[in-house]
Design an enzyme around this catalytic site. Structure first.
Site, mmCIF file in Angstrom:
data_model
loop_
_atom_site.group_PDB
_atom_site.id
_atom_site.type_symbol
_atom_site.label_atom_id
_atom_site.label_comp_id
_atom_site.label_asym_id
_atom_site.label_seq_id
_atom_site.Cartn_x
_atom_site.Cartn_y
_atom_site.Cartn_z
ATOM 1 C CD GLN A 14 -1.680 -3.361 -2.253
ATOM 2 O OE1 GLN A 14 -0.650 -3.988 -2.467
ATOM 3 N NE2 GLN A 14 -2.532 -3.715 -1.307
ATOM 4 C CG ASP A 15 -4.219 0.675 -1.340
ATOM 5 O OD1 ASP A 15 -4.870 -0.082 -2.078
ATOM 6 O OD2 ASP A 15 -4.129 0.499 -0.111
ATOM 7 C CG ASP A 17 -7.701 -3.341 -3.637
ATOM 8 O OD1 ASP A 17 -8.397 -3.989 -4.439
ATOM 9 O OD2 ASP A 17 -7.269 -3.831 -2.574
ATOM 10 C CD GLN A 34 -1.443 -2.277 2.108
ATOM 11 O OE1 GLN A 34 -0.240 -2.532 2.218
ATOM 12 N NE2 GLN A 34 -2.380 -2.996 2.712
ATOM 13 N NE ARG A 67 -9.153 -6.573 -3.458
ATOM 14 C CZ ARG A 67 -8.235 -7.216 -2.742
ATOM 15 N NH1 ARG A 67 -8.404 -8.503 -2.454
ATOM 16 N NH2 ARG A 67 -7.158 -6.588 -2.300
#
Length: 549
Positions: A372-373, A394, A350, A458
């Site tokens: 990520q993120d 994500d 993250q 998701r």
């Protein structure tokens, strides 16, 4: 971003549930409008625990239910302040804290202060009207503020859980858990007590007044010459209260963005924006727009020219919340022509490029680059237009009410063994007004994408809500479209929708069959437009940013 924390249910009657039950009497029961003094016993008749309610209220009768509501909101503010004090007290004992716990507590302190501010603003809004009604824009604001409080509580819980700090019996445990219930039930009362709580969706074929005010280049007729360059080459005047220049070579007023923000004046936006022009260059700094710096407009020289870059990440000890290169809290923020990066890379997990928790925040022709993120649309109402977002897992996540319009989402190659998800929306309460709406966007593979599977989203939280409409979906999108988080978690309570998409990844024949997945019609889709979902027609014209209502 971490998996949803498991919480236990406390046997606690939320104070704000009582507050808001009493605050909007006419829409709950005919009996609530009874004239004359109201006894505490009668006031508590309509609550879930009359005896507990009576223990909170003054012994003497008040003139009406509105008086009891104000009394209880003040008690709620006291409780919020008490929680902030407990966090401060815990942080001071540094010797007992691991670095991760200290970082988590710092997040919680900021979030608890924001919660207090949101309660104050909600009370101020309620005080501006009579005891039985609010205007629609006032209701939208309070709904947004209360949804933001739910998000704040959940984020604090996540941070402390991830740091392995919060154990049952700790002095913060009960106040945090009780507070979470308190705000959730108060939000439920708000959304179920206003007779006009359901905004009428605008017919997608109807021409809105705001559309009529927009010129052929997509800009409102008064937007201006030295700030924006619109597609048709037209430039028009933007209302400002002052402007400064940031340039690394010393030719401007400041050399760093942070210095310019620190010097920005207090501004309520009524007379326009305070403009910070950021000249081309790579700015290696962590920039925060604090909650006190409102209606700042940050104007760069263009994507790839004005670049803010950093590399904070979870692996190196930062919380996801505090890993952001650019963090925005001040309401009314506008950014255009800027690239924001987090260069930590896929292996660092993250790592946020930009986090926004600013209400009515707008991003135009900006690029957000990470893995990520990447983009944390944390909370409140937000709008992105003509932006690029790069990432892997994500990479657009959070719990804002946010619309992406005419944007490009570029999917990169993740770490070995990972699959990609474009979104992970974090709505944890069914009464929140939040969700992610993607309209007329392109979801495509970045040049470096290999064979990793890619999904539209998701469910990070139980009531995750994301819609993709009239967008071009590349062949990288898996036929299933959407991925589970863990087992059957949230599959029946989420709301995922698709409407009138195109491209090789848009075929719906192989889509998931979850109860929460919907192939939407025009009526459902219209609920997630700029005008209906984030009330953009009331505030975006002021920004000068083009939009389709």
């Amino acid at each position: 971003m971490v998996p949803p924390a498991t919480t236990s249910t406390m046997n606690f009657i939320p104070l704000l549930f009582l507050t808001l039950t009493l605050f909007f009497p006419s829409s709950i029961s005919q009996n609530f409008s009874a004239p004359g003094p109201v006894t505490p016993d009668h006031a508590c008749t309509f609550t879930t625990d009359p005896s507990f309610c009576q223990s909170l209220l003054p012994s003497e009768s008040l003139s009406n239910f509105y008086g009891y509501g104000r009394y209880l909101i003040k008690k709620s503010l006291q409780q919020s302040a008490t929680f902030s004090s407990l966090i401060n007290e815990t942080i001071r004992d540094k010797a007992a804290l691991t670095p991760r716990a200290a970082a988590a507590l710092e997040d919680c302190l900021l979030l608890s202060e924001l919660t207090t501010d949101f309660l104050v603003n909600s009370l101020s809004t309620l005080d501006s009207c009579d005891s039985t009604s609010l205007a629609q824009d006032q209701a939208d604001l309070v709904h947004t503020l209360m949804s933001g409080i739910v998000t704040n509580q959940r984020t604090c819980l996540d941070a402390l859980t991830q740091a392995s700090f919060l154990q049952r019996g700790h002095k913060l445990y009960a106040p945090l858990m009780n507070g979470s219930q308190l705000y959730s039930v108060s939000l439920a009362m708000l959304t179920n007590s206003w007779a006009f709580r359901h905004r009428k969706a605008v017919d997608p074929g109807r021409k809105l007044l705001d559309d009529l005010r927009v010129g052929s280049d997509g800009a409102p007729a008064w937007v201006n010459r030295n700030i924006f360059h619109f597609a048709a080459g037209r430039r028009m005047a933007l209302q400002t209260v002052g402007s400064v220049v940031v340039a690394q070579d010393g030719s401007g007023n400041y050399r760093t963005i942070s210095e310019a923000i620190a010097a920005a004046p207090a501004n309520d936006g009524s007379n326009g924006y305070y403009v910070i022009n950021v000249k081309a260059g790579v700015y290696q700094e962590y920039v925060t727009i604090p909650k006190t710096k409102k209606y700042i407009m940050m104007v760069g020289d263009g994507m790839g020219k004005t670049v803010i870059t950093g590399n904070r990440n979870v692996v190196d000890g930062y919380t996801t919340f505090n890993s952001a290169t650019l963090a925005v809290l001040g309401d009314g923020f506008v950014a255009t022509g800027i690239t924001v990066q987090n260069t930590a890379g896929a292996a660092k997990q993250q790592a946020v490029a930009m986090r926004s928790g600013a209400d009515l925040s707008t991003f135009y022709q900006c690029s957000f680059e990470g893995y990520q993120d990447t983009l944390y649309t944390y909370s409140m109402r937000q709008f992105f237009r003509d932006c690029n977002i790069y990432g892997t897992v994500d990479f657009i996540f959070g719990d804002a009410a946010v619309v992406f319009q005419n944007c490009n989402m570029y999917v990169r190659q993740p770490s070995s063994g990972q699959f990609n998800t474009v979104t992970a929306q974090g709505r944890s309460d069914p009464n929140e007004n939040t969700g992610t709406s993607i309209i007329n966007c392109n979801i495509l593979a970045a040049s470096a994408l290999g064979g990793a599977k890619t999904y539209l989203g998701r469910p990070w939280r139980q009531y995750s809500r994301t819609v993709v409409m009239q967008s071009n979906l590349g062949s990288l999108i898996d036929p299933a479209g959407w991925a589970p988080w863990s087992g059957t978690f949230a599959l029946s309570t989420l709301y995922y929708g698709e409407y009138s998409n195109s491209g090789p990844g848009a075929a719906t024949g192989g889509r998931v069959t979850w109860a929460g997945f919907h192939l939407m019609g025009a009526s459902d889709a219209s609920r997630f437009t700029v005008s209906n979902f984030v009330q953009g027609s009331s505030w975006l014209p002021k920004t000068g940013v083009p939009f389709t209502a």
